[in-house]
Write an enzyme that holds these catalytic residues in place. Structure first.
Site, PDB file in Angstrom:
ATOM      1  N   ASP A 228       0.838  -1.195   0.000  1.00 34.59           N
ATOM      2  CA  ASP A 228       0.000   0.000   0.000  1.00 34.59           C
ATOM      3  C   ASP A 228       0.873   1.245   0.000  1.00 34.59           C
ATOM      4  O   ASP A 228       2.093   1.173   0.190  1.00 34.59           O
ATOM      5  CB  ASP A 228      -0.960   0.010   1.204  1.00 34.59           C
ATOM      6  CG  ASP A 228      -0.245  -0.173   2.530  1.00 34.59           C
ATOM      7  OD1 ASP A 228       0.908   0.286   2.673  1.00 34.59           O
ATOM      8  OD2 ASP A 228      -0.828  -0.777   3.436  1.00 34.59           O
ATOM      9  N   LYS A 251      -3.981   0.177  -2.637  1.00 30.62           N
ATOM     10  CA  LYS A 251      -5.178  -0.553  -2.261  1.00 30.62           C
ATOM     11  C   LYS A 251      -6.231   0.411  -1.734  1.00 30.62           C
ATOM     12  O   LYS A 251      -5.911   1.417  -1.098  1.00 30.62           O
ATOM     13  CB  LYS A 251      -4.863  -1.609  -1.193  1.00 30.62           C
ATOM     14  CG  LYS A 251      -4.505  -1.054   0.179  1.00 30.62           C
ATOM     15  CD  LYS A 251      -4.245  -2.170   1.179  1.00 30.62           C
ATOM     16  CE  LYS A 251      -3.890  -1.582   2.552  1.00 30.62           C
ATOM     17  NZ  LYS A 251      -3.538  -2.612   3.528  1.00 30.62           N
ATOM     18  N   GLY A 286      -5.064 -10.833   4.267  1.00 32.60           N
ATOM     19  CA  GLY A 286      -5.975 -10.523   3.169  1.00 32.60           C
ATOM     20  C   GLY A 286      -5.336  -9.611   2.143  1.00 32.60           C
ATOM     21  O   GLY A 286      -5.426  -9.852   0.929  1.00 32.60           O
TER      22      GLY A 286
END
Length: 378
Positions: A228, A251, A286
């Site tokens: 990110d 993200k 995730g």
């Protein structure tokens, strides 16, 4: 004089820290002048207990639970006038008493088990040990807490609290003097502890992790990626140590639901590259799974992951094992800021653990003697 204690989930790491401190003291003793030799001899004398050896052993404290999960901590030695260090790493497994309750009742009380274990329970256990040491008139109490829980709750998002600031206040109320931690989620957390009146020593584990990775792999055709935008600086730092380039992923996270993301995009060239994804915390994995799959779609050959704190909670193990079985994930490198048993390591061949014990042992000694931390070998 130094004494080292441990919360229950941290005894393995604490034992390693004591062993490394023994080695460190013996090395320093050989090179020390007369004054420092006397200091080290006093440390040995005060810590050998009934063993009669020049060894630094773990402090004698016992934490027990009532059947409802209430925690009680008792000291079995005097700490009056001593500098006490608590090795504290969170856990995510149910506590022994609750395992017994679960087995005895033969009922599915999963929600109840989760209520009384994990990071909240272990954090409260650290409060009780700090308070007990203060009640016993310890000269100072320092928490050696590599992974600081609640660190992701460090700023306001809609109607949320800043829980890590509350944690600092609670530690101060329990009598904590200082804290040693590794790779804080954000730099402003240091200020929160300082404002609360707790001195904080913070260091990065990237050199330890990179050193181990270099031992295991030839650094050819690699690129470092951040999952990110917030981790871009971290990725650049790892890339510099590895002598390679860095790319970034973007993200879009769903902040209304924890541990969920809506979209991933790659900014940079990864086609034909071996990618090292780096992050500070890997929780449910995730993000790492979504980014890894996106990288492979963009033409990456394989993915390695480096994370300082491997929480690996919830579906993380299933997700990472799935990536490994599909040939995407080649290895996950994390520190032992979260304890794992040997059986876990054997069961998950993609898992590589790098010990913080030597660095923590040097930090304990230097802090206790008022020595600078800048010379500690990472």
């Amino acid at each position: 004089m130094i004494r080292i204690f441990s919360t229950r989930a941290s005894t393995e790491v604490a034992g390693l820290v004591c062993a490394r401190l023994n080695s460190h003291l013996k090395t320093r003793y050989k090179k020390a002048g007369k004054d420092e030799k006397q200091v080290i001899e006093r440390i040995w004398a005060k810590n050998k207990h009934e063993y009669g050896k020049k060894e630094f052993i773990l402090g004698l404290a016992e934490t027990t639970e009532f059947s409802d999960g209430e925690i009680k901590t008792v000291l079995n030695e005097s700490v009056r006038g001593k500098d006490c260090f608590i090795i504290h790493t969170p856990y995510t497994e149910p506590s022994p008493v609750l395992k017994e309750i679960l087995n005895a009742t033969k009922k599915n009380i999963g929600e109840r088990v989760r209520e009384y274990n994990g990071i909240p329970e272990n954090t409260f256990e650290s409060f009780t040990l700090i308070d007990t040491l203060n009640q016993a008139r310890a000269a100072s109490v320092t928490l050696v807490n590599p992974y600081l829980p609640f660190a992701r709750q460090d700023h306001l998002v809609e109607r949320e609290g800043i829980t890590v600031a509350l944690l600092a206040k609670l530690y101060k109320a329990s009598g904590l003097d200082g804290i040693v931690t590794v790779d804080l989620h954000s730099s402003q957390i240091q200020g929160m502890f300082e404002v609360a009146g707790i001195s904080i020593e913070h260091f990065h584990a990237e050199k330890l992790l990179v050193s181990q990775f270099k031992k295991d792999h030839s650094i050819t055709n690699f690129v470092v990626a951040s999952p990110d935008a917030g981790g871009a600086d971290r990725a650049k730092s790892f890339a510099k140590l590895l002598g390679t380039e860095a790319v970034m992923c973007y993200k879009k996270r769903n902040y209304k639901t924890a541990n969920t993301i809506d979209m991933v995009e790659v900014i940079g060239e990864v086609a034909g590259k071996r990618v090292i994804l780096v992050d500070d915390i890997i929780d449910t994995a995730g993000t790492m799974k979504a980014v890894s799959e996106k990288l492979m779609k963009e033409g990456a050959k394989e993915v390695f992951m480096i994370g300082v704190h491997g929480l690996l909670s919830g579906p993380a193990l299933d997700r990472l094992s799935d990536l490994y079985k599909r040939g995407i994930l080649k290895g996950l490198y994390v520190t032992d800021s979260i304890c794992r048993e040997e059986a876990f390591k054997k069961e998950h061949p993609w898992y590589v653990e790098v010990s913080l014990a030597s660095v923590l042992a040097e930090m304990v000694y230097n802090l206790s003697q008022g020595l600078p931390l800048s010379g500690i070998t990472l």
